[in-house]
Design an enzyme around this catalytic site. Structure first.
Site, PDB file in Angstrom:
ATOM      1  N   SER A 258       0.851  -1.188   0.000  1.00  0.00           N
ATOM      2  CA  SER A 258       0.000   0.000   0.000  1.00  0.00           C
ATOM      3  C   SER A 258       0.888   1.238   0.000  1.00  0.00           C
ATOM      4  O   SER A 258       1.658   1.436  -0.932  1.00  0.00           O
ATOM      5  CB  SER A 258      -0.962  -0.033   1.200  1.00  0.00           C
ATOM      6  OG  SER A 258      -1.847   1.060   1.159  1.00  0.00           O
TER       7      SER A 258
ATOM      8  N   HIS B  44      -2.743  -1.210  -3.161  1.00  0.00           N
ATOM      9  CA  HIS B  44      -3.898  -0.336  -2.973  1.00  0.00           C
ATOM     10  C   HIS B  44      -3.760   0.894  -3.866  1.00  0.00           C
ATOM     11  O   HIS B  44      -2.965   1.792  -3.588  1.00  0.00           O
ATOM     12  CB  HIS B  44      -4.007   0.112  -1.509  1.00  0.00           C
ATOM     13  CG  HIS B  44      -4.255  -1.012  -0.566  1.00  0.00           C
ATOM     14  ND1 HIS B  44      -4.038  -0.907   0.795  1.00  0.00           N
ATOM     15  CD2 HIS B  44      -4.698  -2.279  -0.763  1.00  0.00           C
ATOM     16  CE1 HIS B  44      -4.345  -2.050   1.384  1.00  0.00           C
ATOM     17  NE2 HIS B  44      -4.747  -2.901   0.451  1.00  0.00           N
TER      18      HIS B  44
ATOM     19  N   ASP C 106      -4.349  -4.903   6.192  1.00  0.00           N
ATOM     20  CA  ASP C 106      -4.772  -5.760   5.084  1.00  0.00           C
ATOM     21  C   ASP C 106      -3.686  -6.787   4.781  1.00  0.00           C
ATOM     22  O   ASP C 106      -2.513  -6.450   4.662  1.00  0.00           O
ATOM     23  CB  ASP C 106      -5.053  -4.902   3.845  1.00  0.00           C
ATOM     24  CG  ASP C 106      -5.663  -5.704   2.711  1.00  0.00           C
ATOM     25  OD1 ASP C 106      -6.315  -6.725   2.996  1.00  0.00           O
ATOM     26  OD2 ASP C 106      -5.498  -5.291   1.547  1.00  0.00           O
TER      27      ASP C 106
END
Length: 394
Positions: A211, A238, A335
């Protein structure tokens, strides 16, 4: 309003430090050629008491000059400006303050995504999709929350790196001795994470999640994998739509890999790198005995779509746990923790980026602190580790 990732904005992570280091507010500079935009961004940021906007300027050259006079943690930088644009300004800003964190404010266009990716390669830490009108910025709670969340996380990362920028040390006039004695707030490093066992089987697939700071980390890791690695590589980063298309193009150019944004129904074949497209979860399913890509609009997980957890679960089902090598790189939040836990419990191997080399040690920190990683490594060691592990004897 969407935040650009097909997900609602995340709440502040549990246990996240206030301010930048549990003390002083994060010190921010806003750089945009529109005075109206600067005012709206400043109000959005200063709506949080843990953020202080200490400078607001209209172009890259003014930003460099302001950084020489001010102590900063984070810079929110527009891309297209007169006199000096954002891409040109980045190396000059980092030359003044190497540890300052730069967030690019970019429109969701192919041109904006391409320039943003070049900015990330040049040293920017992250980007935020900028609304196309002042009305959207002024009224978009999702945009404001995402902006504040990223500024606070990157401010904390800057301080943890011992990098509270000392622009005041650079003026030509003498500096009072009392000022020179001031030190940045103390930083407490986390204890070394526990390390789990290493899988004994050559993997059939490599799965990577990332991310904040991920594009730069991916370029570094994948540059080591262009030869000697025959397994398919699946990546969930992401990013909003458009940006993932450009990410795949940059990986192909910079890393010499066969990278592409994944397409629904295409086969998963050796030697190819698949990037989850923005606003879709990327899964692997079996059809007629073959592994194929499946793109879904299932609800966001961990406030993200694409998300790492569903990718990991699907790869586990398609390939079997013992055949999976998973890797979690820099990023906010947690995540990947649940999906990687399932992979490891099924006999797979997991590695993660260490705190010192991460832009934000959220995702890799979550799996590292859970004790499920076979190795927690500096970024520069991850590519060689994957290559060695992937090329081992079956």
């Amino acid at each position: 309003m969407s935040d650009g990732f097909g997900r609602p904005p995340p709440p502040a992570p549990a246990g996240h430090p206030t301010g930048a280091a549990g003390g002083d507010p994060v010190r921010v500079m806003v750089v945009d050629d529109s005075a109206v935009i600067r005012g709206l961004l400043t109000r959005a940021l200063e709506g949080d008491t843990e953020i202080r906007v200490v400078a607001s300027v209209g172009d890259g050259q003014m930003a460099v000059n302001a950084l020489q006079r001010n102590s900063l943690d984070v810079i929110v930088l527009d891309i297209e400006m007169p006199v000096m644009d954002g891409l040109t300004a980045i190396p000059k800003l980092l030359a003044v303050a190497p540890q300052v964190k730069i967030i690019m404010a970019s429109t969701l266009t192919l041109r904006g995504a391409d320039i943003s990716m070049r900015c990330l390669s040049a040293g920017a830490a992250d980007y935020i999709p900028k609304p196309t009108s002042t009305r959207e910025i002024g009224g978009a709670d999702a945009f404001k929350r995402e902006l504040v969340s990223k500024v606070k996380a990157l401010g904390a990362a800057a301080r943890r790196a011992g990098s509270r920028t000392r622009g005041e040390l650079r003026p030509l006039n003498p500096v009072p001795a009392a000022f020179l004695k001031r030190e940045p707030p103390p930083v407490t490093l986390r204890p070394a994470p526990a390390v789990g066992s290493v899988g004994q089987v050559k993997p059939d697939v490599i799965a990577i999640g990332s991310s904040t700071g991920g594009p730069q980390a991916l370029f570094e890791v994948l540059a080591h994998l262009k030869t000697g690695v025959t397994q398919p590589i699946l990546i969930t980063q992401h990013m909003p739509a458009t940006f993932t298309t450009i990410l795949a193009e940059h990986i192909t150019r910079q890393c010499g890999m066969n990278a592409q944004e994944a397409k629904d129904g295409e086969p998963v074949v050796p030697g190819r790198c698949y990037i989850a497209p923005g606003d879709f979860h990327m899964l692997v399913t079996q059809r007629a005995g073959a592994n194929v890509i499946s793109l879904t609009k299932d609800p966001p997980e961990n406030f993200c779509r694409p998300a790492v957890d569903p990718m990991m679960r699907s790869i586990l089902r398609a390939f079997g746990g013992r055949k999976v090598l998973a890797c979690i790189l820099t990023g906010m939040g947690q995540d990947g923790l649940k999906g990687c836990t399932e992979v490891v419990n099924a006999g797979g191997t997991l590695i993660a980026q260490d705190e010192a080399s991460s832009v934000v040690w959220g995702m890799p920190g979550a799996v590292a602190q859970a004790g499920i990683c076979s190795a927690v490594l500096p970024l520069k060691e991850i590519g060689p580790y994957i290559r060695k592990f992937a090329s081992r004897a079956a």
